[in-house]
Motif scaffolding. Structure first.
Motif, PDB file in Angstrom:
ATOM      1  N   GLN A 169       0.826  -1.201   0.000  1.00 46.10           N
ATOM      2  CA  GLN A 169       0.000   0.000   0.000  1.00 46.10           C
ATOM      3  C   GLN A 169       0.867   1.260   0.000  1.00 46.10           C
ATOM      4  N   PHE A 170       1.926   1.251   0.812  1.00 46.90           N
ATOM      5  CA  PHE A 170       2.825   2.407   0.859  1.00 46.90           C
ATOM      6  C   PHE A 170       3.498   2.633  -0.483  1.00 46.90           C
ATOM      7  N   LEU A 171       3.974   1.561  -1.124  1.00 45.86           N
ATOM      8  CA  LEU A 171       4.679   1.691  -2.395  1.00 45.86           C
ATOM      9  C   LEU A 171       3.795   2.327  -3.455  1.00 45.86           C
ATOM     10  N   ILE A 172       2.592   1.804  -3.637  1.00 42.46           N
ATOM     11  CA  ILE A 172       1.710   2.322  -4.689  1.00 42.46           C
ATOM     12  C   ILE A 172       1.300   3.759  -4.392  1.00 42.46           C
ATOM     13  N   ARG A 173       0.907   4.023  -3.158  1.00 43.21           N
ATOM     14  CA  ARG A 173       0.439   5.360  -2.824  1.00 43.21           C
ATOM     15  C   ARG A 173       1.572   6.380  -2.841  1.00 43.21           C
ATOM     16  N   ALA A 174       2.793   5.947  -2.534  1.00 42.16           N
ATOM     17  CA  ALA A 174       3.926   6.872  -2.568  1.00 42.16           C
ATOM     18  C   ALA A 174       4.293   7.240  -3.995  1.00 42.16           C
ATOM     19  N   VAL A 175       4.211   6.278  -4.919  1.00 44.29           N
ATOM     20  CA  VAL A 175       4.548   6.562  -6.318  1.00 44.29           C
ATOM     21  C   VAL A 175       3.602   7.601  -6.894  1.00 44.29           C
ATOM     22  N   TYR A 176       2.317   7.495  -6.555  1.00 44.22           N
ATOM     23  CA  TYR A 176       1.317   8.411  -7.110  1.00 44.22           C
ATOM     24  C   TYR A 176       0.944   9.532  -6.140  1.00 44.22           C
ATOM     25  N   ASP A 177       1.717   9.665  -5.060  1.00 43.42           N
ATOM     26  CA  ASP A 177       1.572  10.772  -4.106  1.00 43.42           C
ATOM     27  C   ASP A 177       0.140  10.916  -3.617  1.00 43.42           C
ATOM     28  N   VAL A 178      -0.450   9.823  -3.156  1.00 43.35           N
ATOM     29  CA  VAL A 178      -1.795   9.871  -2.571  1.00 43.35           C
ATOM     30  C   VAL A 178      -1.765   9.387  -1.118  1.00 43.35           C
ATOM     31  N   LEU A 179      -0.589   9.470  -0.489  1.00 42.65           N
ATOM     32  CA  LEU A 179      -0.508   9.178   0.937  1.00 42.65           C
ATOM     33  C   LEU A 179      -1.122  10.346   1.716  1.00 42.65           C
ATOM     34  N   PRO A 180      -1.639  10.088   2.917  1.00 42.78           N
ATOM     35  CA  PRO A 180      -2.283  11.159   3.689  1.00 42.78           C
ATOM     36  C   PRO A 180      -1.271  12.100   4.338  1.00 42.78           C
ATOM     37  N   THR A 181      -0.478  12.769   3.519  1.00 42.63           N
ATOM     38  CA  THR A 181       0.417  13.794   4.033  1.00 42.63           C
ATOM     39  C   THR A 181      -0.395  15.027   4.425  1.00 42.63           C
ATOM     40  N   PRO A 182       0.123  15.867   5.313  1.00 41.52           N
ATOM     41  CA  PRO A 182      -0.612  17.098   5.653  1.00 41.52           C
ATOM     42  C   PRO A 182      -0.938  17.952   4.433  1.00 41.52           C
ATOM     43  N   ALA A 183      -0.046  17.990   3.440  1.00 42.16           N
ATOM     44  CA  ALA A 183      -0.321  18.771   2.232  1.00 42.16           C
ATOM     45  C   ALA A 183      -1.506  18.194   1.468  1.00 42.16           C
ATOM     46  N   ASN A 184      -1.573  16.857   1.355  1.00 40.76           N
ATOM     47  CA  ASN A 184      -2.706  16.236   0.672  1.00 40.76           C
ATOM     48  C   ASN A 184      -3.992  16.375   1.473  1.00 40.76           C
ATOM     49  N   LEU A 185      -3.894  16.226   2.785  1.00 41.62           N
ATOM     50  CA  LEU A 185      -5.086  16.369   3.618  1.00 41.62           C
ATOM     51  C   LEU A 185      -5.656  17.784   3.527  1.00 41.62           C
ATOM     52  N   GLN A 186      -4.773  18.767   3.422  1.00 36.48           N
ATOM     53  CA  GLN A 186      -5.253  20.141   3.245  1.00 36.48           C
ATOM     54  C   GLN A 186      -5.895  20.311   1.870  1.00 36.48           C
ATOM     55  N   ARG A 187      -5.304  19.691   0.860  1.00 32.54           N
ATOM     56  CA  ARG A 187      -5.874  19.764  -0.497  1.00 32.54           C
ATOM     57  C   ARG A 187      -7.234  19.089  -0.557  1.00 32.54           C
ATOM     58  N   TRP A 188      -7.402  18.035   0.213  1.00 35.81           N
ATOM     59  CA  TRP A 188      -8.683  17.315   0.229  1.00 35.81           C
ATOM     60  C   TRP A 188      -9.709  17.970   1.156  1.00 35.81           C
ATOM     61  N   GLY A 189      -9.319  19.050   1.851  1.00 30.68           N
ATOM     62  CA  GLY A 189     -10.244  19.772   2.713  1.00 30.68           C
ATOM     63  C   GLY A 189     -10.487  19.141   4.064  1.00 30.68           C
ATOM     64  N   LEU A 190      -9.522  18.315   4.536  1.00 29.44           N
ATOM     65  CA  LEU A 190      -9.708  17.620   5.808  1.00 29.44           C
ATOM     66  C   LEU A 190      -9.034  18.337   6.968  1.00 29.44           C
ATOM     67  N   ILE A 191      -7.997  19.122   6.691  1.00 24.00           N
ATOM     68  CA  ILE A 191      -7.328  19.903   7.730  1.00 24.00           C
ATOM     69  C   ILE A 191      -7.098  21.309   7.190  1.00 24.00           C
ATOM     70  N   GLU A 192      -6.765  22.220   8.084  1.00 30.00           N
ATOM     71  CA  GLU A 192      -6.598  23.613   7.679  1.00 30.00           C
ATOM     72  C   GLU A 192      -5.153  23.961   7.344  1.00 30.00           C
ATOM     73  N   THR A 193      -4.197  23.409   8.065  1.00 31.64           N
ATOM     74  CA  THR A 193      -2.790  23.722   7.829  1.00 31.64           C
ATOM     75  C   THR A 193      -2.040  22.460   7.431  1.00 31.64           C
ATOM     76  N   ALA A 194      -0.914  22.666   6.743  1.00 29.06           N
ATOM     77  CA  ALA A 194      -0.097  21.535   6.264  1.00 29.06           C
ATOM     78  C   ALA A 194       1.317  21.638   6.807  1.00 29.06           C
ATOM     79  N   GLU A 195       1.446  21.932   8.096  1.00 26.63           N
ATOM     80  CA  GLU A 195       2.753  22.112   8.697  1.00 26.63           C
ATOM     81  C   GLU A 195       3.369  20.775   9.096  1.00 26.63           C
ATOM     82  N   CYS A 196       4.675  20.702   8.929  1.00 24.95           N
ATOM     83  CA  CYS A 196       5.432  19.529   9.379  1.00 24.95           C
ATOM     84  C   CYS A 196       5.545  19.573  10.897  1.00 24.95           C
TER      85      CYS A 196
END
Length: 414
Positions: A169-196
């Motif tokens: 799951q990690f391999l496939i999602r990492a290649v296509y950048d669909v892991l739940p990173t803060p940046a993606n979660l912000q893009r999907w409207g689930l969180i407000e900030t994308a800070e490390c």
């Protein structure tokens, strides 16, 4: 429905493109076939079977293969045949760094009926793949793999069954950048900030796996680098014991006139051949000491020395973000160029091999080139590259799991 079920089976989000499931020329290829592609190929095969039938009544019956309004099998066959005739005029072309004459193809003009049927089906598959690749290029994060200058990976069903569910799951999602990173979660409207959580920067996948300054200071990336370096060093250590020592003149077999002898395939010339006194030093566990050839403060990751033949090999490993493999190669090559030149001026034959393995497990061509020059061939080279790739992939998955942990504790089992 099938795409949705496959995503659920692989544990992938619904936003992931179906191109990642069915592409045949991408960086990560899964053993799946698109039902749309198979439908088109089967209909085209039916058109050719009816049109080229040996029965005159069937050929002249005017049977129409129905496929709907969006796509016509007859038109697709005509276009495929037209492209195949055009390829006969253009000839065989090379792609990328391929040499002249490397690719061969069956000419349309001299093909039999069965061969033409196969060529048309193959051409329809190529057209479907071209459509998928055009769509991937137009994508942003999910199509970034089209810019990689790395070697692709093709998973078989055996590989998939051996994978742990999270690892695959990690391999496939990492290649296509669909892991739940803060940046993606912000893009999907689930969180407000994308800070490390470690440094406060924008936490994209690139940032988490290769660009976070705090993770670098804590030694996370160094730990992953050492895991990959250990696999490379172990491979070279095992192979240097197999170095061929040429003694005496080469034996020549004379045969009677008119006798045809079966040729033997000679191996690729290896730098390690000619002596068996190779000493390998790796920058692991303790600080590497450069041989007493020249004075330098540089520390390559691996140094191989042969005192009898006065040969020295430098190997410098980088585990960068896949899109930055080319820049890393040029930077490390320039860094050790003066050291190599000094060794040559001291009377030694020296080689410099900067190699790169992407942090998601996709090696650059420099890794295969280094193994090839060392005399590692065939299945042994494929297995060695696979182990190195998996070491980088497993290490990055561990870094992903520990991305929010303030304290760093490496995995004990590697």
């Amino acid at each position: 429905m099938i795409n949705k079920s496959l995503r659920r089976w692989f544990g992938l989000p619904s936003c992931m493109t179906s191109i990642g499931l069915y592409n045949r020329t991408g960086m990560l290829q899964l053993p799946l076939s698109s039902i749309v592609e198979e439908y088109k190929v089967s209909k085209a095969r039916l058109v050719l079977t009816l049109r080229d039938s040996s029965d005159m009544s069937i050929r002249n019956a005017g049977i129409e293969v129905r496929t709907g309004r969006r796509w016509s099998a007859s038109n697709a066959v005509e276009q495929a045949e037209s492209r195949l005739r055009h390829q006969d005029i253009v000839g065989t072309s090379c792609q990328g760094r391929q040499g002249l004459g490397l690719n061969t193809r069956q000419p349309w003009s001299s093909a039999t009926t069965v061969q033409r049927r196969e060529l048309v089906q193959s051409e329809i598959r190529k057209e479907e793949e071209e459509i998928r690749k055009v769509k991937a290029v137009q994508m942003g994060s999910q199509g970034s793999w089209t810019k990689w200058q790395t070697t692709g990976r093709k998973l078989s069903w055996t590989d998939i069954w051996k994978y742990q569910f999270f690892q695959l799951q990690f391999l496939i999602r990492a290649v296509y950048d669909v892991l739940p990173t803060p940046a993606n979660l912000q893009r999907w409207g689930l969180i407000e900030t994308a800070e490390c959580t470690l440094c406060g920067g924008r936490a994209t996948l690139d940032h988490i796996l290769s660009s976070c300054k705090e993770a670098l200071a804590q030694g996370r990336y160094r730990w992953r680098h050492d895991q990959v370096l250990r696999e490379v060093a172990d491979t070279l250590e095992r192979h240097k014991k197999k170095a061929r020592v040429h003694a005496g003149a080469k034996h020549i077999n004379f045969v009677p006139a008119g006798t045809v002898m079966k040729g033997t395939k000679g191996g690729h010339p290896s730098i390690l051949d000619g002596t068996n006194d190779w000493e390998l030093r790796a920058d692991l566990m303790k600080q590497l000491q450069f041989p007493d050839i020249v004075h330098t403060t540089l520390r390559p990751d691996i140094v191989m020395v042969s005192g009898k033949t006065k040969k020295i090999i430098l190997v410098e490993l980088t585990v960068p973000w896949e899109e930055r493999c080319t820049q890393a190669h040029e930077r490390k090559k320039a860094k050790y160029e003066d050291l190599v030149q000094e060794c040559r001026e001291a009377g030694w034959r020296a080689w410099n091999y900067p190699i790169e393995v992407g942090c998601r497990g996709f090696p650059a061509p420099s890794l295969e080139k280094m193994f090839q020059d060392m005399g590692i061939e065939g299945q042994a080279r494929k297995l060695a590259i696979k182990k190195v790739s998996q070491a980088a992939e497993r290490s990055s998955s561990w870094l992903w799991l520990r991305r929010n942990a303030s304290s760093w504790k490496p995995s004990t089992n590697g």
